[in-house]
Enzyme design. Sequence first.
Site, PDB file in Angstrom:
ATOM      1  N   ASP A   1     -86.451  -9.806 -70.468  1.00  0.00           N
ATOM      2  CA  ASP A   1     -85.053  -9.969 -70.469  1.00  0.00           C
ATOM      3  C   ASP A   1     -84.636 -10.932 -71.599  1.00  0.00           C
ATOM      4  OD1 ASP A   1     -82.990  -9.824 -67.827  1.00  0.00           O
ATOM      5  OD2 ASP A   1     -82.390 -11.133 -69.253  1.00  0.00           O
TER       6      ASP A   1
ATOM      7  N   ASN B   1     -80.987  -5.821 -58.287  1.00  0.00           N
ATOM      8  CA  ASN B   1     -79.411  -6.101 -58.029  1.00  0.00           C
ATOM      9  C   ASN B   1     -78.835  -4.743 -57.948  1.00  0.00           C
ATOM     10  OD1 ASN B   1     -79.795  -8.974 -58.215  1.00  0.00           O
ATOM     11  ND2 ASN B   1     -79.366  -8.938 -60.452  1.00  0.00           N
TER      12      ASN B   1
ATOM     13  N   GLN C   1     -75.179  -6.489 -60.082  1.00  0.00           N
ATOM     14  CA  GLN C   1     -75.543  -5.637 -61.087  1.00  0.00           C
ATOM     15  C   GLN C   1     -74.563  -5.585 -62.234  1.00  0.00           C
ATOM     16  OE1 GLN C   1     -76.103  -1.632 -59.685  1.00  0.00           O
ATOM     17  NE2 GLN C   1     -77.438  -1.003 -61.771  1.00  0.00           N
TER      18      GLN C   1
ATOM     19  N   HIS D   1     -82.938  -0.968 -62.671  1.00  0.00           N
ATOM     20  CA  HIS D   1     -83.659  -1.916 -63.149  1.00  0.00           C
ATOM     21  C   HIS D   1     -84.512  -3.020 -62.262  1.00  0.00           C
ATOM     22  CE1 HIS D   1     -79.794  -3.716 -63.851  1.00  0.00           C
ATOM     23  NE2 HIS D   1     -80.150  -4.974 -63.870  1.00  0.00           N
ATOM     24  N   LEU D   2     -85.548  -3.379 -62.275  1.00  0.00           N
ATOM     25  CA  LEU D   2     -86.283  -4.317 -61.437  1.00  0.00           C
ATOM     26  C   LEU D   2     -86.428  -5.750 -62.293  1.00  0.00           C
ATOM     27  CD1 LEU D   2     -89.262  -2.260 -59.593  1.00  0.00           C
ATOM     28  CD2 LEU D   2     -86.721  -2.664 -58.737  1.00  0.00           C
ATOM     29  N   HIS D   3     -86.226  -6.574 -61.780  1.00  0.00           N
ATOM     30  CA  HIS D   3     -86.109  -7.905 -62.383  1.00  0.00           C
ATOM     31  C   HIS D   3     -87.664  -8.340 -61.830  1.00  0.00           C
ATOM     32  CE1 HIS D   3     -82.103  -9.059 -63.891  1.00  0.00           C
ATOM     33  NE2 HIS D   3     -81.785  -8.318 -63.012  1.00  0.00           N
TER      34      HIS D   3
HETATM   35  P1  AMP Z   1     -78.455  -7.151 -63.751  1.00  0.00           P
HETATM   36  O1  AMP Z   1     -77.280  -8.275 -63.777  1.00  0.00           O
HETATM   37  O2  AMP Z   1     -79.181  -7.228 -62.439  1.00  0.00           O
HETATM   38  O3  AMP Z   1     -77.620  -5.835 -64.123  1.00  0.00           O
HETATM   39  O4  AMP Z   1     -79.176  -7.397 -64.851  1.00  0.00           O
HETATM   40  C1  AMP Z   1     -79.149  -7.308 -66.153  1.00  0.00           C
HETATM   41  C2  AMP Z   1     -80.076  -7.892 -67.193  1.00  0.00           C
HETATM   42  O5  AMP Z   1     -80.270  -7.215 -68.254  1.00  0.00           O
HETATM   43  C3  AMP Z   1     -79.534  -9.187 -67.192  1.00  0.00           C
HETATM   44  O6  AMP Z   1     -80.555 -10.169 -66.698  1.00  0.00           O
HETATM   45  C4  AMP Z   1     -79.382  -9.416 -69.009  1.00  0.00           C
HETATM   46  O7  AMP Z   1     -80.014 -10.565 -69.436  1.00  0.00           O
HETATM   47  C5  AMP Z   1     -80.340  -8.224 -69.145  1.00  0.00           C
HETATM   48  N1  AMP Z   1     -80.228  -7.450 -70.537  1.00  0.00           N
HETATM   49  C6  AMP Z   1     -78.973  -7.184 -70.952  1.00  0.00           C
HETATM   50  N2  AMP Z   1     -79.111  -6.407 -72.240  1.00  0.00           N
HETATM   51  C7  AMP Z   1     -80.377  -6.756 -72.490  1.00  0.00           C
HETATM   52  C8  AMP Z   1     -81.174  -6.308 -73.688  1.00  0.00           C
HETATM   53  N3  AMP Z   1     -80.528  -5.616 -74.638  1.00  0.00           N
HETATM   54  N4  AMP Z   1     -82.441  -6.618 -73.746  1.00  0.00           N
HETATM   55  C9  AMP Z   1     -82.739  -7.343 -72.738  1.00  0.00           C
HETATM   56  N5  AMP Z   1     -82.344  -7.711 -71.593  1.00  0.00           N
HETATM   57  C10 AMP Z   1     -81.021  -7.145 -71.380  1.00  0.00           C
END
Ligand code: AMP
Length: 113
Positions: free
Chosen positions: A31, A86, A93, A99-101
């Site tokens: 991330d 999320n 989200q 995506h899985l964190h």
């Molecule tokens: P969510 O808020 O659950 O949709 O998570 C999206 C995640 O994607 C966030 O933690 C961001 O920091 C991450 N993110 C967004 N763009 C990128 C990217 N280009 N490379 C890596 N992580 C990203």
Amino acid sequence: MSDACIFCRIVSGTIPAALVASNAHAVAFRDVHPQAPSHLLVIPRRHVASLSEATDGGELGALLLLAAEVARAEGLESTGYRVVANTGNDGGQTVHHLHLHVLGGRAMHWPPG
Ligand code: AMP
């Protein structure tokens, strides 16, 4: 594949990411704004907008197995880690590609914010 989707562009290699692992269905990368010492994202290669739109159990299984694999590779197995999907507005989200964190390297709190 959606040209407008940032995670589809990571899968296709048109924008860079710190890739850590992949399998036939899924890709894992770091991330860009880590919320824990280890913070990885595991995404399907196919564009699936969120968990609510997922229909393929094999694909979802591959995501979970890759999440466990990257957690192991990060050395998180003995201390533990959290896997979060999320979903939708109330779920927080912000990127509309499933995506899985995978979060670890510190103690997580409950309930989440
Ligand atoms: P969510 O808020 O659950 O949709 O998570 C999206 C995640 O994607 C966030 O933690 C961001 O920091 C991450 N993110 C967004 N763009 C990128 C990217 N280009 N490379 C890596 N992580 C990203």
